[in-house]
Write an enzyme that holds these catalytic residues in place. Structure first.
Site, short mmCIF file in Angstrom:
data_model
loop_
_atom_site.label_atom_id
_atom_site.label_comp_id
_atom_site.label_asym_id
_atom_site.label_seq_id
_atom_site.Cartn_x
_atom_site.Cartn_y
_atom_site.Cartn_z
N ASN A 29 -1.55 -6.38 39.67
CA ASN A 29 -2.02 -7.64 40.09
C ASN A 29 -3.46 -7.64 40.35
OD1 ASN A 29 0.19 -9.57 41.26
ND2 ASN A 29 1.15 -7.35 41.93
N MET A 105 -0.01 0.01 49.84
CA MET A 105 1.07 0.64 50.72
C MET A 105 0.95 1.07 51.81
SD MET A 105 2.73 -0.80 48.42
CE MET A 105 4.50 -0.60 47.93
N LEU A 108 -1.15 -2.33 57.83
CA LEU A 108 -2.79 -2.48 58.51
C LEU A 108 -2.49 -2.57 60.13
CD1 LEU A 108 -4.86 -4.76 55.91
CD2 LEU A 108 -4.45 -2.14 56.17
N HIS A 124 3.67 -10.05 47.88
CA HIS A 124 5.04 -9.21 48.46
C HIS A 124 6.07 -9.79 47.72
CE1 HIS A 124 7.50 -6.79 50.85
NE2 HIS A 124 8.35 -7.63 50.92
N ASP A 156 -0.91 -11.05 58.96
CA ASP A 156 -1.00 -10.75 60.40
C ASP A 156 -0.78 -9.63 60.94
OD1 ASP A 156 1.74 -10.76 60.58
OD2 ASP A 156 1.85 -12.86 61.41
N ASP A 160 4.28 -8.11 56.79
CA ASP A 160 5.08 -9.27 56.18
C ASP A 160 5.35 -10.33 56.63
OD1 ASP A 160 4.32 -7.45 53.73
OD2 ASP A 160 6.21 -6.56 53.84
C1 GAR Z 1 3.84 -5.50 43.51
O1 GAR Z 1 5.05 -5.79 43.13
C2 GAR Z 1 3.52 -6.01 44.79
O2 GAR Z 1 4.13 -7.24 45.15
C3 GAR Z 1 4.04 -4.73 45.67
O3 GAR Z 1 3.66 -3.69 45.16
C4 GAR Z 1 3.67 -3.90 43.86
C5 GAR Z 1 2.28 -3.47 43.01
O4 GAR Z 1 2.26 -3.60 41.75
N1 GAR Z 1 3.67 -4.90 46.91
C6 GAR Z 1 4.43 -4.44 48.01
O5 GAR Z 1 5.30 -4.12 47.90
C7 GAR Z 1 3.63 -4.71 49.33
N2 GAR Z 1 4.70 -4.65 50.45
P1 GAR Z 1 0.56 -3.50 41.33
O6 GAR Z 1 -0.03 -2.35 41.73
O7 GAR Z 1 1.10 -3.42 39.71
O8 GAR Z 1 -0.12 -4.55 41.25
#
Ligand code: GAR
Length: 216
Positions: A29, A105, A108, A124, A156, A160
């Site tokens: 991302n 991960m 906060l 998310h 917030d 999530d």
């Molecule tokens: C993504 O799927 C994101 O939505 C998730 O971690 C992955 C990161 O992928 N985030 C969460 O689960 C946060 N609660 P990336 O490092 O390839 O962007």
């Protein structure tokens, strides 16, 4: 943020906005956001890529792109507040307008969130409010839902739970396993995250209670 009412200025920040990215892993991302900034598709520049893990592939990608990076691990036995104080210091030194969580991960604390109120955005891999927290795609798969999805939301004080800024459904198909579903969701995240950030940066939206409403 319950009960709070807020209207973002137009634009939300002087553009190009200064983005900080927080990540813990792969960083796909982050890469999509960095590409959108570099191509001028997002009116923003990345001023900091901050990782809490030295082995995060996203951190290596950011270094290879020549972006400003910072590794800030939580030391053994250290209180969360001390680690977060250093994170906040880096964000403030970088002059970040907007903080984009991209696979960061860690939850906060309310204190950190209130320091950057309505300026932290997360992606998310579920149709929130369903399946918050860890392994959202696995949670969705194990519940046998027909429709999964991805959500971009303001952060917030909850996990999530912040106002939803963008959301897209993803079908669960016959023959899927968790990995196949997660890959389909991820490709939607890659479209949804930059598009939603663009709408947020344009400003003019409101938060009324739990709802985020864009101008029509
Ligand atoms: C993504 O799927 C994101 O939505 C998730 O971690 C992955 C990161 O992928 N985030 C969460 O689960 C946060 N609660 P990336 O490092 O390839 O962007």
């Amino acid at each position: 943020m319950d009960g709070a009412s807020f209207r973002a200025p137009v634009p939300w920040f002087p553009l190009p906005a200064r983005l900080a990215i927080l990540l813990s892993g792969r960083g796909s991302n982050f890469e999509v956001l960095a590409t959108a900034c570099a191509r001028g598709e997002l009116p923003a520049q990345i001023v900091l890529v901050l990782s809490d893990r030295g082995d995060a592939a996203g951190l290596a990608k950011a270094r290879a792109m020549g972006l400003p990076t910072q590794l800030e691990t939580r030391r053994a036995g250290e209180p969360r507040t001390a680690h977060e104080e250093r994170l906040a210091g880096h964000l403030e030194t970088a002059g970040a307008d907007l903080i984009c969580l991209a696979g960061f991960m860690r939850v906060l604390s309310p204190a950190l969130v209130s320091r950057f109120e309505r300026r932290i955005v997360n992606v998310h891999p579920s149709l929130l409010p369903a399946f918050p927290g860890l392994e959202a795609q696995k949670q969705a798969f194990e519940h046998g839902v027909a429709v999964a999805g991805a959500t971009v939301h303001l952060v917030d004080a909850g996990t999530d739970t912040g106002p939803i800024a963008g959301q897209e459904a993803v079908p669960v198909l016959a023959g899927d396993d968790v990995a196949a579903l997660a890959a389909r969701i991820l490709s939607v995240e890659h479209r949804l995250y930059p598009a939603t950030l663009g709408r947020l940066l344009a400003g003019g939206w409101s938060v009324v209670g739990r709802r985020l409403e864009f101008p029509s």
